[in-house]
Design a protein around this motif. Sequence first.
Motif, PDB file in Angstrom:
ATOM      1  N   TRP A  54       0.362   4.142  -7.617  1.00 14.74           N
ATOM      2  CA  TRP A  54      -0.132   3.812  -6.286  1.00 14.74           C
ATOM      3  C   TRP A  54       0.786   2.742  -5.687  1.00 14.74           C
ATOM      4  CZ3 TRP A  54      -4.614   5.577  -3.721  1.00 14.74           C
ATOM      5  CH2 TRP A  54      -5.390   6.487  -4.457  1.00 14.74           C
ATOM      6  N   THR A  55       1.144   2.925  -4.434  1.00 14.58           N
ATOM      7  CA  THR A  55       1.962   1.930  -3.734  1.00 14.58           C
ATOM      8  C   THR A  55       1.023   0.950  -3.018  1.00 14.58           C
ATOM      9  OG1 THR A  55       2.058   3.182  -1.671  1.00 14.58           O
ATOM     10  CG2 THR A  55       3.760   3.661  -3.334  1.00 14.58           C
ATOM     11  N   PRO A  56       1.516  -0.232  -2.694  1.00 17.41           N
ATOM     12  CA  PRO A  56       0.698  -1.167  -1.910  1.00 17.41           C
ATOM     13  C   PRO A  56       0.231  -0.559  -0.583  1.00 17.41           C
ATOM     14  CG  PRO A  56       2.564  -2.326  -2.859  1.00 17.41           C
ATOM     15  CD  PRO A  56       2.780  -0.854  -3.129  1.00 17.41           C
ATOM     16  N   ALA A  57       1.079   0.247   0.046  1.00 19.25           N
ATOM     17  CA  ALA A  57       0.693   0.886   1.308  1.00 19.25           C
ATOM     18  C   ALA A  57      -0.463   1.866   1.095  1.00 19.25           C
ATOM     19  CB  ALA A  57       1.893   1.605   1.917  1.00 19.25           C
ATOM     20  N   GLN A  58      -0.439   2.608  -0.022  1.00 18.38           N
ATOM     21  CA  GLN A  58      -1.532   3.532  -0.321  1.00 18.38           C
ATOM     22  C   GLN A  58      -2.816   2.768  -0.629  1.00 18.38           C
ATOM     23  OE1 GLN A  58       0.407   5.733  -3.470  1.00 18.38           O
ATOM     24  NE2 GLN A  58       0.583   7.546  -2.156  1.00 18.38           N
ATOM     25  N   ASP A  59      -2.695   1.644  -1.323  1.00 22.26           N
ATOM     26  CA  ASP A  59      -3.869   0.817  -1.598  1.00 22.26           C
ATOM     27  C   ASP A  59      -4.495   0.319  -0.299  1.00 22.26           C
ATOM     28  OD1 ASP A  59      -3.688   1.119  -4.357  1.00 22.26           O
ATOM     29  OD2 ASP A  59      -2.637  -0.804  -4.656  1.00 22.26           O
ATOM     30  N   ASP A  60      -3.656  -0.111   0.641  1.00 24.17           N
ATOM     31  CA  ASP A  60      -4.159  -0.565   1.942  1.00 24.17           C
ATOM     32  C   ASP A  60      -4.841   0.574   2.692  1.00 24.17           C
ATOM     33  OD1 ASP A  60      -3.181  -3.116   1.458  1.00 24.17           O
ATOM     34  OD2 ASP A  60      -1.346  -2.809   2.638  1.00 24.17           O
TER      35      ASP A  60
END
Length: 101
Positions: A54-60
Amino acid sequence: MSNCNTAEGPANVLAIALAFANALNRERDLTEWESGLVAVLVAKGRQRTPLRRWTPAQDDQLSRLTRGGLTAAEIGSLIGRSTNAIHTRIKRLKIKDSNNG
């Protein structure tokens, strides 16, 4: 196909391994239960997809969509993840949805 815990089929890995070894040695053909097991294992092996981080952008994005009231299935279809992956990530990140505070 029978359940592994019944008297009809092997209940542990060693018994399964011995059954396949016997069949491979041409001592006998696979039973219907063993053939079914092979089919299931082959199908599962073909369905494997590599794990994606998971990327930080996907987490957001997950956080925003969850708080926006979307279901895990809806979020999963939007971002290309399984419903189980969505549930697991929500728990890991301790995200609260808009309905449950």
